[in-house]
Enzyme design. Structure first.
Site: not given
Ligand code: TYM
Length: 329
Positions: A111, A193, A196
């Site tokens: 992040k 990956k 969501k």
């Protein structure tokens, strides 16, 4: 009976990666182990959430736990915030986690590398809370997908640190990462990956996706031009990912068997077989979900689960606080 614990953070709808990498195994293990499966709603708020959307996702997550086959009479199913000791032990864990350890956690590093702004202290210290989630139950095993293994490793280090400093307080848990399906990749970009938080929905199959939509996602999955159904993650990552999905939804059918089954056949035929398997699985889950979502089983499951989990967790928190000299006895 050995104890097992795991959780899912429903920051969005549950997807096929969550099912194959985690939820499916919770269901398989519930007969053999004392299974605790919780909904990690404290972890959800480490990133900004829309309150009404979050509430719907939490309800759906419980309904999907049950629809996928978790049985509240076998497994203890609960909401993290219903067991208040998680947050308190999380704070204690945080006070024993070194900054260097948190700095090494790949999820946070990713992040940071993306230059995401407004990252919070909650996100940074999330692995300490996750350690508390596990250690507060003296779990023997933690079934997770590949991406969570690092957090369980940190949990082990923390358990050992506490045991060394304060006497035998915690069981040192082991991560259980399955050989097949521990890292399901995005269908639109097999180098990433399935997640969501994907930028586009095309690469992610949600458990509540309309079956036609799910089929289309599989049929449009990115593959290669080698025209050979072969397990080769380096040169054929898209096909290898579809093979992982197919294998996992077919009782871990070995890759060699899949290669044999589709030898000389085109990718279209293989994708259709994968889509059939995915839709078959989703249809069963969705039919059960529809019955569950309109019943009162969610409420009773969570009440019963919170009561059972709290009894274990509150006692452990008390033991920890006493060992650390934090209580006046
Ligand atoms: P979360 O919500 O990101 O993911 C839930 C579970 O699904 C697995 N998973 C995948 N497996 C295979 N392929 C994928 N593409 C994929 N995406 C997700 C994850 O590895 C995980 O097992 N921090 C945890 C939640 C948590 C937890 C815990 C788990 C909080 N406390 C204590 C175990 C024990 C998380 O964010 O998982």
């Amino acid at each position: 009976m050995k104890r097992m614990l795991s959780g899912i953070k429903p920051t969005g709808q549950l997807h096929l990666g969550n099912y194959i990498g985690a939820l499916k195994h919770f269901v398989e293990y519930q007969d053999e182990y004392e299974m605790l499966a919780f909904i990690a709603n404290l972890h959800c708020i480490t990133m900004p959430q829309d309150p009404s959307e979050l509430q719907k996702n939490l309800t759906d997550c419980v309904a999907l736990y049950l629809a996928c086959g978790l049985d509240p009479n076998k497994a203890t199913i609960f909401l993290q915030t219903d067991v208040k000791s998680h947050a308190q032990l999380g704070y204690i864990m945080c006070c024993h986690t070194y900054l260097g350890e948190l700095n090494r956690m790949t999820q946070f590093k990713d992040k940071m590398a993306k230059n995401e702004t407004n990252l919070t202290g909650g996100l940074y210290t999330y692995p300490s809370l996750m350690a508390a989630d596990i250690l507060i139950y003296d779990a023997d095993y933690v079934p997770v997908g590949e991406d969570q293994k690092q957090h369980v490793e940190l949990t082990r280090d923390l358990a050992e640190r506490f045991n060394h400093k304060y006497g035998d307080l915690f069981k040192v848990p082991e991560p259980l990462v399955s050989k097949v399906g521990a890292r399901i990749m995005s269908l639109s970009d097999p180098s990433k990956k399935m997640s969501k938080s994907d930028d586009s929905d095309k690469g992610c199959i949600y458990l509540l996706d309309d079956l036609k939509v799910a089929r289309k996602k599989v049929m449009s999955a990115v593959t290669d031009s080698l025209a050979n159904v072969k397990y080769d993650v380096v040169n054929q990552p898209g096909i290898s990912n579809l093979m992982q999905i197919y294998s996992s939804l077919s009782n871990d059918l070995p890759f060699e068997e899949i290669e044999k089954e589709f030898a000389g056949k085109g990718y279209g035929e293989f994708k259709k077989a994968v889509a059939d398997k995915v839709c078959e699985t989703l249809e069963i889950i969705q039919n059960r979900y529809k019955e569950i979502i309109d019943s009162n089983i969610i409420e009773t499951t969570l009440q019963q689960g919170a009561k059972k989990a709290s009894e274990i967790a509150d006692k452990k928190l008390d033991d920890v606080q006493k060992a650390l000299g934090m209580e006046i006895i």
